[in-house]
Design an enzyme around this catalytic site. Structure first.
Site, short mmCIF file in Angstrom:
data_model
loop_
_atom_site.label_atom_id
_atom_site.label_comp_id
_atom_site.label_asym_id
_atom_site.label_seq_id
_atom_site.Cartn_x
_atom_site.Cartn_y
_atom_site.Cartn_z
N ASN A 120 11.64 -0.23 -22.83
CA ASN A 120 11.05 0.02 -21.51
C ASN A 120 9.65 -0.58 -21.50
OD1 ASN A 120 9.98 1.10 -19.18
ND2 ASN A 120 9.93 3.22 -19.92
N TRP A 121 9.51 -1.69 -20.81
CA TRP A 121 8.20 -2.38 -20.81
C TRP A 121 7.19 -1.71 -19.88
CZ3 TRP A 121 8.27 -8.44 -21.31
CH2 TRP A 121 8.74 -8.78 -22.59
N LYS A 122 7.63 -0.79 -19.05
CA LYS A 122 6.72 -0.13 -18.10
C LYS A 122 5.97 -1.19 -17.28
CE LYS A 122 6.62 3.71 -21.30
NZ LYS A 122 5.96 4.91 -21.78
N HIS B 183 12.15 8.89 -15.40
CA HIS B 183 11.17 8.80 -16.48
C HIS B 183 10.02 9.76 -16.17
CE1 HIS B 183 8.13 7.34 -19.21
NE2 HIS B 183 9.12 6.78 -19.91
N GLU C 40 6.97 9.47 -16.45
CA GLU C 40 5.83 8.85 -15.74
C GLU C 40 6.12 8.76 -14.24
OE1 GLU C 40 5.54 5.43 -18.29
OE2 GLU C 40 4.81 6.73 -19.90
N GLU D 183 13.17 12.56 -23.91
CA GLU D 183 11.82 12.05 -24.16
C GLU D 183 10.81 13.18 -23.97
OE1 GLU D 183 11.58 7.51 -23.68
OE2 GLU D 183 11.19 8.40 -21.74
N GLY E 186 3.92 7.67 -26.06
CA GLY E 186 2.67 6.91 -26.18
C GLY E 186 1.60 7.58 -27.02
N SER F 107 7.33 7.46 -28.87
CA SER F 107 6.68 6.98 -30.09
C SER F 107 7.65 6.51 -31.17
CB SER F 107 5.70 8.04 -30.64
OG SER F 107 4.64 8.24 -29.73
N GLY G 153 9.18 2.46 -25.79
CA GLY G 153 8.17 1.96 -24.87
C GLY G 153 7.29 0.91 -25.54
N GLY G 154 6.11 1.32 -26.01
CA GLY G 154 5.10 0.41 -26.56
C GLY G 154 5.65 -0.57 -27.58
P1 PGA Z 1 6.63 5.07 -26.15
O1 PGA Z 1 7.31 5.28 -24.71
O2 PGA Z 1 7.69 4.50 -27.07
O3 PGA Z 1 5.51 4.10 -25.90
O4 PGA Z 1 6.18 6.41 -26.62
C1 PGA Z 1 8.64 5.71 -24.61
C2 PGA Z 1 9.02 5.83 -23.15
O5 PGA Z 1 8.20 6.29 -22.36
O6 PGA Z 1 10.15 5.47 -22.76
#
Ligand code: PGA
Length: 259
Positions: free
Chosen positions: A12-14, A99, A101, A169, A175, A214, A235-236
């Site tokens: 997930n590149w956000k 998600h 966010e 999640e 993050g 993470s 994510g990251g």
């Molecule tokens: P993260 O994000 O791996 O950067 O913690 C995961 C996500 O929000 O899907």
């Protein structure tokens, strides 16, 4: 019972990535084509601005693409939104919905998430439906209750199990570099499997349950070996091929009855 679910590693590149980042997608594509993800299915969810260009790069390869969100309607006066049908048309086969966010930044409730999930299914996409508790909810002993409630309220009626993926999640793990203990992940994924059986009956055995929050090359092997963890939502660490690929590579070395 043997696990017959194909593992899934999704990135997930956000809100990250410009056209220069297409080189990372090409690198991931080539590694996946070379078998570096073993038996796992690999999906990247870049920002919508890169989706069509990424689809051109990935056409005819095994690297799949997804959107990060969709509107519940198929078209209309919704400035700035994107329909599931548009994602499909641009080359996506998946869409992330719910998600944390989106829930936090855009006030998405479970019923909105449910409508978005239904829209994704209607458009012919597979959906990655995210659930997860906050740190305060876990500290208060309410993690299972929170996640069970989110699942019950955001799962569309008659969701086809083969196109349904759940991502657990924990909000406090996203993050932050902090992950739950293996025991806590196992307890939550086992609980979610039971809840899916309750909602979907026998089809629940087909639904993949991803862990997200993470995940990185250093902790992936331990997290991905936990029972009922059928892959990861990353994510990251998905932004760079050199970090994302070692996570997918866990499924290369793994004894797996899909082999
Ligand atoms: P993260 O994000 O791996 O950067 O913690 C995961 C996500 O929000 O899907």
């Amino acid at each position: 019972m043997p696990n017959r679910r194909r593992p899934l590693v999704a990135g997930n590149w956000k809100m990250n990535g410009l056209s220069a980042s297409l080189a990372e997608i090409a690198a991931i594509r080539d590694a996946v084509a070379a078998g570096e993800a073993g038996v796992a299915e690999v999906v990247l969810c870049p920002p919508a601005s890169l989706l069509m260009a990424a689809a051109t790069l990935c056409a005819g390869t095994s690297l799949e693409l997804g959107g990060q969100d969709c509107h519940a309607a198929s078209c209309g006066a919704h400035t700035g939104d994107i329909a599931a049908e548009m994602l499909k048309d641009a080359g996506a086969s998946y869409v992330i919905v719910g998600h944390s966010e989106r829930r936090a930044d855009h006030g998405e409730t479970d019923s909105i998430v449910r409508a978005k999930a239904a829209a994704g299914l209607r458009a012919g996409l597979s959906i990655i439906l995210c659930v997860g508790e906050t740190g305060a909810e876990r500290a208060a002993g309410g993690a299972l209750q929170k996640v069970g409630g989110q699942l019950a309220r955001s799962l569309p009626q008659d969701a086809p199990a083969g196109r349904l993926v759940i991502a657990y999640e924990p909000v406090w793990a996203i993050g932050t570099g902090i992950t739950p203990t293996s025991g806590d992940v196992a307890a939550m994924h086992g609980f979610l499997r039971g809840q899916l059986e309750h909602h979907l009956g026998k089809g629940a055995a087909q639904v993949r349950i991803l862990y997200g929050g993470s995940v990185n090359p250093a902790n992936a092997a331990e997290l991905l070996r936990i029972a009922d963890v059928d892959g990861a939502l990353v994510g990251g660490a998905s932004l760079k091929a050199t970090e994302f690929l070692p996570i997918a590579r866990v499924y290369c070395s793994r004894d797996n009855d899909l082999n």
